[in-house]
Design a protein around this motif. Sequence first.
Motif, PDB file in Angstrom:
ATOM      1  N   HIS A  34      27.998 -43.326 -33.569  1.00 18.72           N
ATOM      2  CA  HIS A  34      28.315 -44.751 -33.422  1.00 18.72           C
ATOM      3  C   HIS A  34      29.100 -45.031 -32.141  1.00 18.72           C
ATOM      4  O   HIS A  34      29.904 -45.977 -32.088  1.00 18.72           O
ATOM      5  N   ILE A  35      28.887 -44.207 -31.119  1.00 17.99           N
ATOM      6  CA  ILE A  35      29.481 -44.432 -29.802  1.00 17.99           C
ATOM      7  C   ILE A  35      28.454 -45.185 -28.954  1.00 17.99           C
ATOM      8  O   ILE A  35      27.293 -44.792 -28.909  1.00 17.99           O
ATOM      9  N   PRO A  36      28.842 -46.268 -28.291  1.00 12.08           N
ATOM     10  CA  PRO A  36      27.876 -46.985 -27.442  1.00 12.08           C
ATOM     11  C   PRO A  36      27.257 -46.039 -26.402  1.00 12.08           C
ATOM     12  O   PRO A  36      27.967 -45.254 -25.770  1.00 12.08           O
ATOM     13  N   ILE A  37      25.954 -46.148 -26.215  1.00  7.26           N
ATOM     14  CA  ILE A  37      25.262 -45.210 -25.340  1.00  7.26           C
ATOM     15  C   ILE A  37      25.688 -45.357 -23.883  1.00  7.26           C
ATOM     16  O   ILE A  37      25.640 -44.396 -23.114  1.00  7.26           O
ATOM     17  N   ASP A  38      26.159 -46.551 -23.497  1.00  8.15           N
ATOM     18  CA  ASP A  38      26.577 -46.723 -22.104  1.00  8.15           C
ATOM     19  C   ASP A  38      27.892 -46.019 -21.807  1.00  8.15           C
ATOM     20  O   ASP A  38      28.312 -45.949 -20.644  1.00  8.15           O
ATOM     21  N   ARG A  39      28.551 -45.475 -22.841  1.00  8.83           N
ATOM     22  CA  ARG A  39      29.772 -44.689 -22.627  1.00  8.83           C
ATOM     23  C   ARG A  39      29.504 -43.195 -22.723  1.00  8.83           C
ATOM     24  O   ARG A  39      30.425 -42.388 -22.645  1.00  8.83           O
ATOM     25  N   LEU A  40      28.239 -42.833 -22.890  1.00  3.70           N
ATOM     26  CA  LEU A  40      27.879 -41.427 -23.022  1.00  3.70           C
ATOM     27  C   LEU A  40      27.197 -40.911 -21.759  1.00  3.70           C
ATOM     28  O   LEU A  40      26.433 -41.611 -21.113  1.00  3.70           O
ATOM     29  N   SER A  41      27.492 -39.680 -21.427  1.00  6.05           N
ATOM     30  CA  SER A  41      26.798 -38.952 -20.370  1.00  6.05           C
ATOM     31  C   SER A  41      26.892 -37.476 -20.721  1.00  6.05           C
ATOM     32  O   SER A  41      27.584 -37.093 -21.674  1.00  6.05           O
ATOM     33  N   PHE A  42      26.212 -36.639 -19.957  1.00 10.27           N
ATOM     34  CA  PHE A  42      26.167 -35.221 -20.288  1.00 10.27           C
ATOM     35  C   PHE A  42      27.235 -34.432 -19.545  1.00 10.27           C
ATOM     36  O   PHE A  42      27.473 -34.639 -18.350  1.00 10.27           O
ATOM     37  N   SER A  43      27.866 -33.524 -20.267  1.00  9.16           N
ATOM     38  CA  SER A  43      28.573 -32.407 -19.641  1.00  9.16           C
ATOM     39  C   SER A  43      27.694 -31.177 -19.872  1.00  9.16           C
ATOM     40  O   SER A  43      26.768 -31.211 -20.692  1.00  9.16           O
ATOM     41  N   PHE A  44      27.972 -30.092 -19.162  1.00  3.96           N
ATOM     42  CA  PHE A  44      27.024 -28.984 -19.143  1.00  3.96           C
ATOM     43  C   PHE A  44      27.735 -27.654 -19.370  1.00  3.96           C
ATOM     44  O   PHE A  44      28.785 -27.390 -18.778  1.00  3.96           O
ATOM     45  N   GLU A  45      27.140 -26.851 -20.231  1.00  2.00           N
ATOM     46  CA  GLU A  45      27.654 -25.508 -20.505  1.00  2.00           C
ATOM     47  C   GLU A  45      26.532 -24.509 -20.263  1.00  2.00           C
ATOM     48  O   GLU A  45      25.546 -24.462 -21.013  1.00  2.00           O
ATOM     49  N   VAL A  46      26.648 -23.736 -19.179  1.00  5.30           N
ATOM     50  CA  VAL A  46      25.638 -22.730 -18.856  1.00  5.30           C
ATOM     51  C   VAL A  46      25.827 -21.550 -19.800  1.00  5.30           C
ATOM     52  O   VAL A  46      26.908 -20.988 -19.905  1.00  5.30           O
ATOM     53  N   GLN A  47      24.772 -21.182 -20.508  1.00  9.08           N
ATOM     54  CA  GLN A  47      24.829 -20.115 -21.501  1.00  9.08           C
ATOM     55  C   GLN A  47      24.744 -18.739 -20.828  1.00  9.08           C
ATOM     56  O   GLN A  47      24.260 -18.614 -19.697  1.00  9.08           O
ATOM     57  N   PRO A  48      25.213 -17.688 -21.491  1.00 11.22           N
ATOM     58  CA  PRO A  48      25.233 -16.353 -20.871  1.00 11.22           C
ATOM     59  C   PRO A  48      23.873 -15.677 -20.807  1.00 11.22           C
ATOM     60  O   PRO A  48      23.741 -14.625 -20.192  1.00 11.22           O
ATOM     61  N   HIS A  49      22.835 -16.242 -21.439  1.00 11.61           N
ATOM     62  CA  HIS A  49      21.548 -15.561 -21.502  1.00 11.61           C
ATOM     63  C   HIS A  49      20.448 -16.409 -20.861  1.00 11.61           C
ATOM     64  O   HIS A  49      20.522 -17.634 -20.801  1.00 11.61           O
ATOM     65  N   ASP A  50      19.430 -15.704 -20.364  1.00 14.75           N
ATOM     66  CA  ASP A  50      18.276 -16.364 -19.747  1.00 14.75           C
ATOM     67  C   ASP A  50      17.165 -16.632 -20.754  1.00 14.75           C
ATOM     68  O   ASP A  50      16.397 -17.572 -20.593  1.00 14.75           O
ATOM     69  N   ASP A  51      17.065 -15.783 -21.760  1.00 11.07           N
ATOM     70  CA  ASP A  51      15.937 -15.829 -22.685  1.00 11.07           C
ATOM     71  C   ASP A  51      16.146 -16.925 -23.730  1.00 11.07           C
ATOM     72  O   ASP A  51      17.017 -16.814 -24.599  1.00 11.07           O
ATOM     73  N   HIS A  52      15.337 -17.974 -23.645  1.00  8.61           N
ATOM     74  CA  HIS A  52      15.477 -19.075 -24.601  1.00  8.61           C
ATOM     75  C   HIS A  52      15.008 -18.690 -25.997  1.00  8.61           C
ATOM     76  O   HIS A  52      15.386 -19.335 -26.981  1.00  8.61           O
ATOM     77  N   THR A  53      14.179 -17.627 -26.098  1.00 10.76           N
ATOM     78  CA  THR A  53      13.694 -17.222 -27.419  1.00 10.76           C
ATOM     79  C   THR A  53      14.808 -16.627 -28.275  1.00 10.76           C
ATOM     80  O   THR A  53      14.653 -16.484 -29.492  1.00 10.76           O
ATOM     81  N   ALA A  54      15.938 -16.264 -27.632  1.00  8.78           N
ATOM     82  CA  ALA A  54      17.072 -15.737 -28.392  1.00  8.78           C
ATOM     83  C   ALA A  54      17.793 -16.838 -29.157  1.00  8.78           C
ATOM     84  O   ALA A  54      18.590 -16.552 -30.059  1.00  8.78           O
ATOM     85  N   ILE A  55      17.520 -18.092 -28.803  1.00 12.01           N
ATOM     86  CA  ILE A  55      18.151 -19.223 -29.487  1.00 12.01           C
ATOM     87  C   ILE A  55      17.342 -19.549 -30.734  1.00 12.01           C
ATOM     88  O   ILE A  55      16.155 -19.866 -30.649  1.00 12.01           O
ATOM     89  N   ARG A  56      17.958 -19.465 -31.873  1.00 14.49           N
ATOM     90  CA  ARG A  56      17.262 -19.670 -33.153  1.00 14.49           C
ATOM     91  C   ARG A  56      17.502 -21.041 -33.765  1.00 14.49           C
ATOM     92  O   ARG A  56      16.678 -21.526 -34.548  1.00 14.49           O
ATOM     93  N   THR A  57      18.634 -21.644 -33.447  1.00 12.61           N
ATOM     94  CA  THR A  57      18.962 -22.933 -34.057  1.00 12.61           C
ATOM     95  C   THR A  57      19.380 -23.931 -32.984  1.00 12.61           C
ATOM     96  O   THR A  57      19.906 -23.556 -31.931  1.00 12.61           O
ATOM     97  N   SER A  58      19.162 -25.194 -33.262  1.00 11.38           N
ATOM     98  CA  SER A  58      19.569 -26.249 -32.338  1.00 11.38           C
ATOM     99  C   SER A  58      21.083 -26.403 -32.362  1.00 11.38           C
ATOM    100  O   SER A  58      21.730 -26.110 -33.373  1.00 11.38           O
ATOM    101  N   PRO A  59      21.688 -26.854 -31.280  1.00  8.18           N
ATOM    102  CA  PRO A  59      23.141 -27.072 -31.271  1.00  8.18           C
ATOM    103  C   PRO A  59      23.522 -28.249 -32.154  1.00  8.18           C
ATOM    104  O   PRO A  59      22.707 -29.126 -32.439  1.00  8.18           O
ATOM    105  N   LEU A  60      24.763 -28.266 -32.589  1.00 11.49           N
ATOM    106  CA  LEU A  60      25.241 -29.374 -33.419  1.00 11.49           C
ATOM    107  C   LEU A  60      25.267 -30.677 -32.625  1.00 11.49           C
ATOM    108  O   LEU A  60      25.007 -31.751 -33.169  1.00 11.49           O
ATOM    109  N   GLU A  61      25.586 -30.569 -31.330  1.00  9.22           N
ATOM    110  CA  GLU A  61      25.624 -31.737 -30.458  1.00  9.22           C
ATOM    111  C   GLU A  61      24.764 -31.464 -29.229  1.00  9.22           C
ATOM    112  O   GLU A  61      24.832 -30.385 -28.648  1.00  9.22           O
ATOM    113  N   GLY A  62      23.954 -32.431 -28.834  1.00 11.52           N
ATOM    114  CA  GLY A  62      23.175 -32.284 -27.616  1.00 11.52           C
ATOM    115  C   GLY A  62      21.945 -31.416 -27.786  1.00 11.52           C
ATOM    116  O   GLY A  62      21.429 -31.224 -28.892  1.00 11.52           O
ATOM    117  N   VAL A  63      21.467 -30.857 -26.661  1.00 12.21           N
ATOM    118  CA  VAL A  63      20.233 -30.067 -26.646  1.00 12.21           C
ATOM    119  C   VAL A  63      20.392 -28.867 -25.714  1.00 12.21           C
ATOM    120  O   VAL A  63      21.169 -28.896 -24.750  1.00 12.21           O
TER     121      VAL A  63
END
Length: 410
Positions: free
Chosen positions: A278-307
């Motif tokens: 319920h946060i207005p979308i015009d107040r939202l933007s992305f911050s970024f967290e670079v993960q330690p791994h290159d292989d996306h197949t190692a990711i089994r579940t979606s994050p709780l927030e974001g993509v």
Amino acid sequence: ATLPWDALLYVTGQINYGGRVTDDNDRRLLMCILRKYYNADVLKDDHPFTQSGTYRSPPPGEHSSYMSYLRGLPQLDEPEVFGLHTNASITFNLQESRRLLDTVLSIQPRIAAAASGKSSEEMVLELAAGILAELPQPLDREKASVVRDPFALLPSGHDNSLGTVLAQEAARFNTLLGVLRRSCEEVQRAVRGLAVMSAELEAMSIALMNNQVPSMWQRAAYPSLKALGAWVKDFQARMAFMAAWMYDGEPPAFWLPGFFFPQGFMTAALQNHARKTHIPIDRLSFSFEVQPHDDHTAIRTSPLEGVYVYGLFLETSYWDKEGRCLREARPREMTSRLPVIHFVPSENYVPPEEYYQCPLYKTSVRAGVLSTTGQSTNFVLYINLPCAPGSSPAFFIMSGVAALCALDSD
């Protein structure tokens, strides 16, 4: 009295020149270049303008001393004059070579048989038939996963914006697939003499012979600089990604280069978060967290927030996994892969000043039609990345560091 450097910088960069520069990234680069010369240090004797010290501010002297210094400068300007990495020379030579070869291809005769003994007509028939045989089936929303329905409503009862993006992308890919299928069938009929060889079909046959993407395909497709063979493989990979999303459900990580319109995907991710919190979308933007791994197949579940996002590349730089920071490119390494990145929706996010706002482009051209937002249509967004110790964002701006969705070749 001290010189008003800040005022001079603003008048020159933002008023005199800045008003003529429409692209935000170009204006940012302009200001970095001016800061290099609009500062008190340039008044010092032998102040270096480049790391090598070849280009410097000569000390006061006679006219002959200035001429001697100028005659000692290299005949050809090195990339460091512009703040670029030495790899820029390699990139320039590669582009010149491609331009020369494209010109040679455009003027070569079409009548002679190829080295394999096949005529140009036979080669066009073989290529068109091969591409046609490898085309995937259209994306069918009616066959979408029932267990993990990508179009299901959110727990809040709102429409899933990512599902809307999937439906729009599927429509675009099906349109492109139809263009490919029809054109391959028509060019075969035209070569066999069963239909009229129009100017458009003739241009397509020439493009197929030269391993280039036909212009009629480009008009219906996403931006890409790949040759024909790599382009077809890339198209198949994009269709496979969309099919897996539609028939198997929402993936834990998204292949951002696989989208026609990645900006729409970003907005959809923010919109889902806005509906959830319920946060207005015009107040939202992305911050970024670079993960330690290159292989996306190692990711089994979606994050709780974001993509989670994967498949991006860095040009003129590389990501230091151990130091978790951006570093200067290695010699003769034009591009490098970025690890998986977590795009985190954040309220009123302001990136740290010591982070480099790395522009993400669809292709290495870094140019496109100016949109109503004031940004190029080739530009996607800024990815904020920490700089290596001892480096500053200005260094990476001058180096032309950017992230890319797709390379020019495989």
